[in-house]
Write a protein that holds these residues in place. Structure first.
Motif, PDB file in Angstrom:
ATOM      1  N   ASP A   1      -8.204   0.635  -1.275  1.00  0.00           N
ATOM      2  CA  ASP A   1      -7.645   1.763  -0.523  1.00  0.00           C
ATOM      3  C   ASP A   1      -8.112   1.634   0.918  1.00  0.00           C
ATOM      4  O   ASP A   1      -9.277   1.924   1.220  1.00  0.00           O
TER       5      ASP A   1
ATOM      6  N   TYR B   1       0.819  -1.201   0.000  1.00  0.00           N
ATOM      7  CA  TYR B   1       0.000   0.000   0.000  1.00  0.00           C
ATOM      8  C   TYR B   1       0.858   1.258   0.000  1.00  0.00           C
ATOM      9  O   TYR B   1       0.559   2.228  -0.685  1.00  0.00           O
ATOM     10  N   ASN B   2       1.938   1.256   0.769  1.00  0.00           N
ATOM     11  CA  ASN B   2       2.821   2.424   0.849  1.00  0.00           C
ATOM     12  C   ASN B   2       4.250   1.917   0.909  1.00  0.00           C
ATOM     13  O   ASN B   2       4.716   1.474   1.954  1.00  0.00           O
TER      14      ASN B   2
ATOM     15  N   GLN C   1      -7.826   3.412   3.390  1.00  0.00           N
ATOM     16  CA  GLN C   1      -8.242   4.650   4.039  1.00  0.00           C
ATOM     17  C   GLN C   1      -9.661   5.056   3.646  1.00  0.00           C
ATOM     18  O   GLN C   1     -10.310   5.815   4.364  1.00  0.00           O
ATOM     19  N   ARG C   2     -10.165   4.559   2.497  1.00  0.00           N
ATOM     20  CA  ARG C   2     -11.515   4.941   2.056  1.00  0.00           C
ATOM     21  C   ARG C   2     -12.448   3.749   1.917  1.00  0.00           C
ATOM     22  O   ARG C   2     -13.657   3.890   2.098  1.00  0.00           O
TER      23      ARG C   2
END
Length: 550
Positions: free
Chosen positions: A291, A274-275, A293-294
Motif C-alpha cells: 500500500d 494500485y487503483n 499510502q501507508r
C-alpha cells in the motif's frame, strides 16, 4: 514421375474431337486470343467449350461450367477415364467483324458465338453504423512470448500456453493442365487423347511442346506458390508484447497486452495495479505488492509495512526480518516465520509450542502451569519468574480435607482471593512439583524485588512492587505498582478466635519455617506501607498460600 503442365495457347490452334472423323486443327487469329485475362468474355452456356489464349500469362483457358479454367499438365497418374462417344468433326472460324466465331460441325454451320461484353462496375456499399462504446475490460492475465527453435513463437498467458504462431508453410505447387482438365484416365491417356494425326506432343524439362500442322507451342509447368511469412517478437516493454509477421512493407504487427490497469498496460511481473479507476500502476518493492499510502519502499528495495500507530508515530516493520502480531506488536521472525506469541515462542531460532492442555483447558506454558496431585488435574494457575525463583502469580485455591476456608465462609471470596489455610493445611496444600516456601526463600524474593538490598532488611520498598494495583484500600502517598506481576491481593485472614479480619487492608502468606514452638513465619503486606516484612504467627491462623516451584 515428373510433373508436367499443359497450357494450350489457342491463338495458334483449336482442338476439337468429334465423331469418328480425324480431329481438325484450325489456326485462328483475332478473338481466339486476348491480351489480358480480364479481356475474356463471360463464360456461359453459349460459349462453353471455347479455348482462348491469354497473352500476358502465356496460358490457354477453357470455358467449362461457367468458369474459365487455365489448362496445365501434371505428370501424376489419375484413374482411368471413360471412353468418350464418337462425335462429328467441328471447326470454329473467326467472323469477319471479329465479333465472335462461326461453329461448323459435320460440314454444317450450327451457330455463332459472340464475344462477351465487360460487366458494369458494382455500386459502392453504404457506410456501416457506428459501433457502441465498449465496456472497460477486466485485468488481463500475464502474457509472454517465447521463440522456439523452429522459428515459431509460443504465447503464454496466466502461466498457460494459449497459442503458437508458426512461420508460414511453403505454398502449394501449381496445378497442371491435366489436374484442371478433370480427365478420369491417367495423364498418359489424357495426353494421348489430345493427339491427332496433325498434332504431336513432346515432353520437355519444364513442360511439353505441342506441334500441330507444323506449328509448335511450348507449354511450361506451373510455378510453386510463395513461401509463407514467419513471425518474431519485435518488442517486450511496458507490459506490451509486439509481434511482427513478415518483412518489409508486407510486415504486420500485433500487440498483446500482459495486463491492464484501467487504460494502462503493465507487466504483472514487475508492477501492480494500485487503483484501476485512476489507472495507477506502481512498481513492486522487492517483488511484493504493498500500500503506497501507508507502506514504505526504501531506496535499497526494502519494504517496511505499516503495523499500528502508537499514538505518536506509525510503527512499521521490515518484511524480511519482522512481522506484525495482532496489529499492535512488532516481533522478529523466527527462522523466517511468524507465529502466535500467545501459543508459541522462539527458542534458538526454532518455533516451539507454548500451550498445552490441562484437562479440557488450554494454557500458556510460559505464563501458567497445570496443577496436579498424584497425576490428578486440579486446575490452571498463573506463574511468574522473579530472579532465579518461579512463584505462583495468584493465591492457591485448593480445598483441603480440613483447615482451609473462604473469607467469611463466602465462596465468592475464594473465587477472588483464593482460600485461607491454617499452617498444617498450608504445608500440605501445594501441588506436585511445588512447595510452601521457607523463610529464607521469602527473604530472597524481598531482596530481589527491592533492588537495593543485598540481604533481607525491613523496612524496604519490595511491598509496593509485590502488591496488585486493585482491591487494596487507598492510602495517601502509597502507590501499589505490581511491578513484577506477583499481584498480591489483600485477602485478610482468619485468626485464632475464628474471626475473619482485614480484607482489603492486609495480605499474609505462610512460610514453611518455624519461628517458635507454636508459631511459623509469614510474609505480610499492608495498605499503609511500601514494606514487605516477615513475622511470627500462630499456626492456627488462616492465611493465604503462594507456592514456589521446586
Amino acid at each position: 514421375m515428373k510433373k508436367l503442365s499443359l497450357l494450350v495457347p489457342l491463338s495458334s490452334f483449336l482442338l476439337f474431337g468429334c465423331g469418328e472423323e480425324t480431329t481438325n486443327v484450325t489456326e485462328t487469329t483475332g478473338p481466339t486470343s486476348v491480351a489480358k485475362f480480364k479481356d475474356l468474355a463471360e463464360c456461359t452456356d453459349e460459349n462453353e467449350g471455347d479455348f482462348v489464349y491469354v497473352k500476358d500469362s502465356a496460358s490457354a483457358y477453357l470455358c467449362a461450367d461457367g468458369v474459365w479454367n487455365v489448362l496445365s499438365v501434371s505428370a501424376a497418374d489419375g484413374s482411368d477415364g471413360k471412353n468418350g462417344e464418337n462425335g462429328t468433326s467441328c471447326t470454329a472460324t473467326v467472323l469477319k467483324d471479329e465479333s465472335g466465331f462461326e461453329l461448323t460441325c459435320g460440314g454444317k454451320v450450327i451457330g455463332t458465338i459472340s464475344n462477351g461484353r465487360d460487366g458494369k462496375d458494382g455500386k459502392d456499399g453504404a457506410d456501416g453504423k457506428n459501433g457502441e462504446n465498449g465496456k472497460n475490460g477486466e485485468d488481463g492475465t500475464s502474457c509472454e512470448g517465447k521463440k522456439n527453435k523452429d522459428g515459431s513463437v509460443t504465447i503464454s498467458c496466466g502461466g498457460k500456453e494459449v497459442a503458437t504462431i508458426k512461420s508460414g508453410d511453403d505454398g502449394n505447387d501449381g496445378k497442371s493442365a491435366y489436374e484442371l482438365s478433370g480427365f478420369k484416365g491417367t495423364e498418359a491417356e489424357w495426353l494421348e487423347s489430345l493427339k491427332s494425326e496433325n498434332c504431336t506432343i513432346a515432353e520437355t524439362s519444364n513442360g511439353v511442346e505441342v506441334t500441330c500442322d507444323g506449328v509448335t507451342k511450348t507449354i511450361t509447368n506451373g510455378t510453386d506458390g510463395n513461401d509463407g511469412t514467419g513471425c518474431s517478437i519485435k518488442e517486450d516493454k511496458g507490459g506490451v508484447v509486439t509481434l511482427q509477421c513478415g518483412e518489409g512493407e508486407s510486415a504486420v504487427e500485433t500487440k498483446l497486452y500482459k495486463a491492464m490497469c484501467g487504460t494502462v498496460p503493465f507487466d504483472p511481473g514487475t508492477h501492480f495495479c494500485y487503483n484501476e479507476k485512476n489507472s495507477d500502476v506502481v512498481a513492486k518493492c522487492a517483488g511484493r505488492i504493498f500500500d503506497p499510502q501507508r507502506d514504505v519502499c526504501s531506496d535499497d528495495d526494502s519494504l517496511f509495512v505499516f503495523c499500528y500507530n502508537d499514538g505518536f508515530v506509525d510503527q512499521r516493520y521490515n518484511v524480511e526480518t519482522s512481522f506484525c502480531y495482532d496489529e499492535k506488536q512488532v516481533l522478529d521472525l523466527c527462522d523466517g516465520k511468524d507465529y502466535d506469541p500467545t501459543k508459541y515462542e522462539c527458542v534458538d531460532n526454532i518455533v516451539q509450542r507454548m500451550t498445552e492442555m490441562c484437562g479440557a483447558v488450554e494454557y500458556n506454558l510460559r505464563e501458567q502451569f497445570c496443577a496436579k496431585r498424584n497425576d490428578v488435574v486440579e486446575r490452571v494457575y498463573k506463574k511468574v519468574t522473579i530472579g532465579t525463583q518461579t512463584w505462583m502469580a495468584e493465591n492457591l485455591n485448593y480445598e483441603t480435607a480440613s483447615g482451609s476456608f473462604c473469607y467469611n465462609n463466602n465462596d465468592d471470596n475464594c473465587a477472588t482471593y483464593g482460600r485461607l489455610y491454617n499452617w498444617s493445611a498450608a504445608n500440605a496444600a501445594c501441588p506436585d512439583g511445588w512447595h510452601l516456601p521457607t523463610n529464607a526463600e521469602w527473604e530472597t524474593l524481598i531482596v530481589t524485588v527491592d533492588g537495593s538490598l543485598t540481604t533481607y532488611n525491613s523496612p524496604n520498598v519490595a511491598g509496593k512492587k509485590l502488591k496488585a494495583t486493585i482491591l487494596w484500600k487507598a492510602k495517601e502517598n502509597i502507590t501499589n505498582e505490581d511491578a513484577i506481576d506477583f499481584a498480591a491481593l489483600p485477602a485478610g485472614g482468619m485468626f485464632s478466635a475464628g474471626d475473619f479480619m482485614e480484607v482489603g487492608r492486609y495480605a499474609n502468606f505462610w512460610s514453611a519455617s518455624k519461628s517458635s514452638y507454636t508459631e511459623y513465619w509469614a510474609m505480610s503486606l499492608s495498605y499503609e506501607t511500601d514494606n514487605a516484612y516477615l513475622g511470627s504467627n500462630s499456626m492456627s491462623n488462616g492465611f493465604s498460600v503462594r507456592c514456589l516451584q521446586d
